[in-house]
Design a protein around this motif. Structure first.
Motif, mmCIF file in Angstrom:
data_model
loop_
_atom_site.group_PDB
_atom_site.id
_atom_site.type_symbol
_atom_site.label_atom_id
_atom_site.label_comp_id
_atom_site.label_asym_id
_atom_site.label_seq_id
_atom_site.Cartn_x
_atom_site.Cartn_y
_atom_site.Cartn_z
ATOM 1 N N ILE A 156 11.594 -21.490 31.008
ATOM 2 C CA ILE A 156 10.868 -22.543 30.295
ATOM 3 C C ILE A 156 11.847 -23.532 29.668
ATOM 4 O O ILE A 156 11.672 -24.755 29.744
ATOM 5 C CB ILE A 156 9.925 -21.959 29.221
ATOM 6 N N THR A 157 12.908 -23.008 29.060
ATOM 7 C CA THR A 157 13.928 -23.886 28.482
ATOM 8 C C THR A 157 14.525 -24.787 29.561
ATOM 9 O O THR A 157 14.777 -25.979 29.324
ATOM 10 C CB THR A 157 15.041 -23.051 27.819
ATOM 11 N N LEU A 205 11.641 -15.351 31.122
ATOM 12 C CA LEU A 205 10.614 -16.403 31.008
ATOM 13 C C LEU A 205 11.090 -17.518 30.086
ATOM 14 O O LEU A 205 10.960 -18.707 30.400
ATOM 15 C CB LEU A 205 9.301 -15.812 30.485
ATOM 16 N N SER A 206 11.649 -17.134 28.945
ATOM 17 C CA SER A 206 12.101 -18.133 27.967
ATOM 18 C C SER A 206 13.208 -19.005 28.548
ATOM 19 O O SER A 206 13.226 -20.231 28.346
ATOM 20 C CB SER A 206 12.597 -17.457 26.688
ATOM 21 N N ALA A 207 14.134 -18.378 29.282
ATOM 22 C CA ALA A 207 15.232 -19.136 29.885
ATOM 23 C C ALA A 207 14.699 -20.138 30.904
ATOM 24 O O ALA A 207 15.173 -21.286 30.981
ATOM 25 C CB ALA A 207 16.233 -18.183 30.538
ATOM 26 N N ASP A 242 10.587 -11.260 28.757
ATOM 27 C CA ASP A 242 10.443 -12.399 27.849
ATOM 28 C C ASP A 242 11.681 -13.292 27.890
ATOM 29 O O ASP A 242 11.568 -14.524 27.863
ATOM 30 C CB ASP A 242 10.216 -11.910 26.413
ATOM 31 N N ALA A 243 12.842 -12.675 27.972
ATOM 32 C CA ALA A 243 14.085 -13.457 27.973
ATOM 33 C C ALA A 243 14.185 -14.329 29.219
ATOM 34 O O ALA A 243 14.584 -15.499 29.145
ATOM 35 C CB ALA A 243 15.288 -12.515 27.895
ATOM 36 N N ARG A 256 3.058 -15.341 29.538
ATOM 37 C CA ARG A 256 3.072 -14.002 28.913
ATOM 38 C C ARG A 256 1.684 -13.370 28.970
ATOM 39 O O ARG A 256 1.533 -12.170 29.253
ATOM 40 C CB ARG A 256 3.524 -14.112 27.460
ATOM 41 N N LEU A 275 4.875 -20.982 28.056
ATOM 42 C CA LEU A 275 5.463 -19.658 27.848
ATOM 43 C C LEU A 275 4.393 -18.655 27.423
ATOM 44 O O LEU A 275 4.296 -17.547 27.983
ATOM 45 C CB LEU A 275 6.576 -19.720 26.805
ATOM 46 N N ASP A 276 3.565 -19.035 26.459
ATOM 47 C CA ASP A 276 2.502 -18.129 26.002
ATOM 48 C C ASP A 276 1.500 -17.853 27.118
ATOM 49 O O ASP A 276 0.998 -16.721 27.255
ATOM 50 C CB ASP A 276 1.787 -18.734 24.791
ATOM 51 N N GLU A 322 12.047 -27.523 30.506
ATOM 52 C CA GLU A 322 11.822 -28.427 29.376
ATOM 53 C C GLU A 322 13.018 -29.352 29.144
ATOM 54 O O GLU A 322 12.900 -30.339 28.413
ATOM 55 C CB GLU A 322 11.545 -27.634 28.091
#
Length: 391
Positions: A313-314, A309-311, A306-307, A264, A260-261, A317
């Motif tokens: 990655i989740t 990307l986070s979704a 960001d949201a 970004r 994620l980082d 994972e």
């Protein structure tokens, strides 16, 4: 033929026991050469033990059973034996120790120890009609050139489990255990690839990537390999021992927790690039293409909030899959389950109710992780029985 100890099975555990049991020892095996599983293991270099061998790396209905044997003949004891015989070795990942040259050196070492001890090794031979009368075990021995009745004070069963039947594995140890009144736990294939219906991952066959695979309560971080039939690789083999039919497994394709980082950061510098192009710098390109079937990967990286990307990655994972099954004993490295440890002494491997009868190695309900643990159990359990017999 009268002997002190008859050992059925000339694999790792059987040879280790034979070399140290003392007295007149007979070893019987149907194969044309001893230690065939040693010979093929570790790509022909034998992953003979693990530096981090601890009881928690073993599965059994009784998780405490293996502690005694493992503590009294440790990985360091076997490493010392290997060093004493001039066998060069090296460590790979996660404490796995391999011969520098060939697994045949381990077999030669064990054969040499057996020869020094005067062990009678009968290959291409079979043992049948086991019985115990007047404190002595008896069975019929059929060799290529003779048939004789053998009597022995001690009988050691070291025939392994059902894994890799093309090498002669049959599960006969369980039949012998039941014949003498010992119970056997349910057995199943362990350290084995998963299969999926309809060639689900066939387009990805040959793609490998670091991953964390979770099955049941266990999770393993190592390589994941996609195959024509399903999933393989060290992380999958490890997880398979904890999986039960019908259950889901969870794949984490970003196990290091840094993706994620990284994305970004790249968004600041390469936002105009297609998201899949950037993602393919972190994951195999064919895998990225496949993930496009499950996730919306459209747009340039700059378009990804960001949201979003986070979704994503989740999602990668926590990718849940339901294997159709495993490849079974045909390719399994080990057999889970076996002779019930409640029936055996953890110190000597002897049957509690049948004096002089021993079960060692993979035949017992003790199964180690991938990476040399099962060989260490063979050495440790074989030595436990040998010391009890010699004593």
């Amino acid at each position: 033929m009268q002997v002190d100890t008859a050992i059925i099975g000339a694999g790792a555990a059987g040879m280790m026991c034979a070399a140290h049991a003392g007295g007149r020892v007979l070893v019987v095996d149907h194969a044309k050469a001893p230690g065939e599983k040693i010979r093929i293991s570790g790509g022909g270099r034998c992953n003979f033990t693990n530096m981090y061998c601890e009881p928690q790396a073993f599965l059994s209905q009784n998780p405490h059973f293996a502690k005694s044997a493992l503590a009294r003949y440790t990985q360091w004891d076997f490493i010392e034996l290997v060093d004493r015989h001039g066998i060069a070795w090296h460590e790979k990942t996660l404490g796995q120790l391999f011969c520098d040259t060939s697994a045949k050196e381990i077999i030669a070492m064990l054969r040499g120890l057996m020869q020094q001890a005067g062990v009678d090794l009968q290959l291409k031979s079979s043992a049948s009609n086991f019985a115990k009368v007047d404190g002595q075990f008896s069975f019929d021995l059929q060799t290529p050139d003779k048939s004789v009745k053998v009597t022995a004070r001690n009988l050691v069963i070291a025939t392994g489990g059902k894994s890799i039947p093309k090498m002669g594995a049959t599960g006969v140890a369980y039949d012998i255990a039941r014949q003498f009144g010992l119970s056997v736990t349910d057995t199943r294939a362990g350290l084995v690839p998963f299969t999926f219906a309809e060639g689900r991952f066939a387009p990805l066959a040959g793609v490998a990537t670091p991953a964390r695979i979770t099955a049941g309560e266990a999770a393993f971080d190592e390589a994941l390999l996609f195959t024509h039939r399903g999933l393989s690789g060290p992380a999958v083999l490890q997880a398979s021992s904890y999986w039960r039919e019908g259950e889901a497994i969870t794949l984490n394709l970003a196990p290091e927790g840094t993706l994620l980082d990284a994305l970004r950061d790249q968004r600041q510098r390469a936002g105009r690039r297609n998201f899949t192009t950037v993602l393919a710098q972190h994951l195999p390109a064919r895998l990225v293409e496949h993930l496009g079937q499950a996730f919306d990967l459209s747009g340039n990286l700059a378009d990804w909030s960001d949201a979003r990307l986070s979704a994503f990655i989740t999602g990668i994972e926590n990718w849940q899959l339901h294997p159709g099954g495993t490849e079974g004993y045909r390719t399994a490295e080990v057999t889970l389950g076996g002779v019930d440890t409640d029936e055996l002494s953890s110190k000597t491997m002897a049957a509690k109710e049948v004096p002089g009868l021993y079960f060692i190695g993979e035949a017992v309900d003790v199964t180690g992780w991938l990476g040399g643990y099962n060989f260490q159990w063979a050495w440790s359990s074989g030595m436990a029985a040998a010391r009890a017999i010699a004593g």
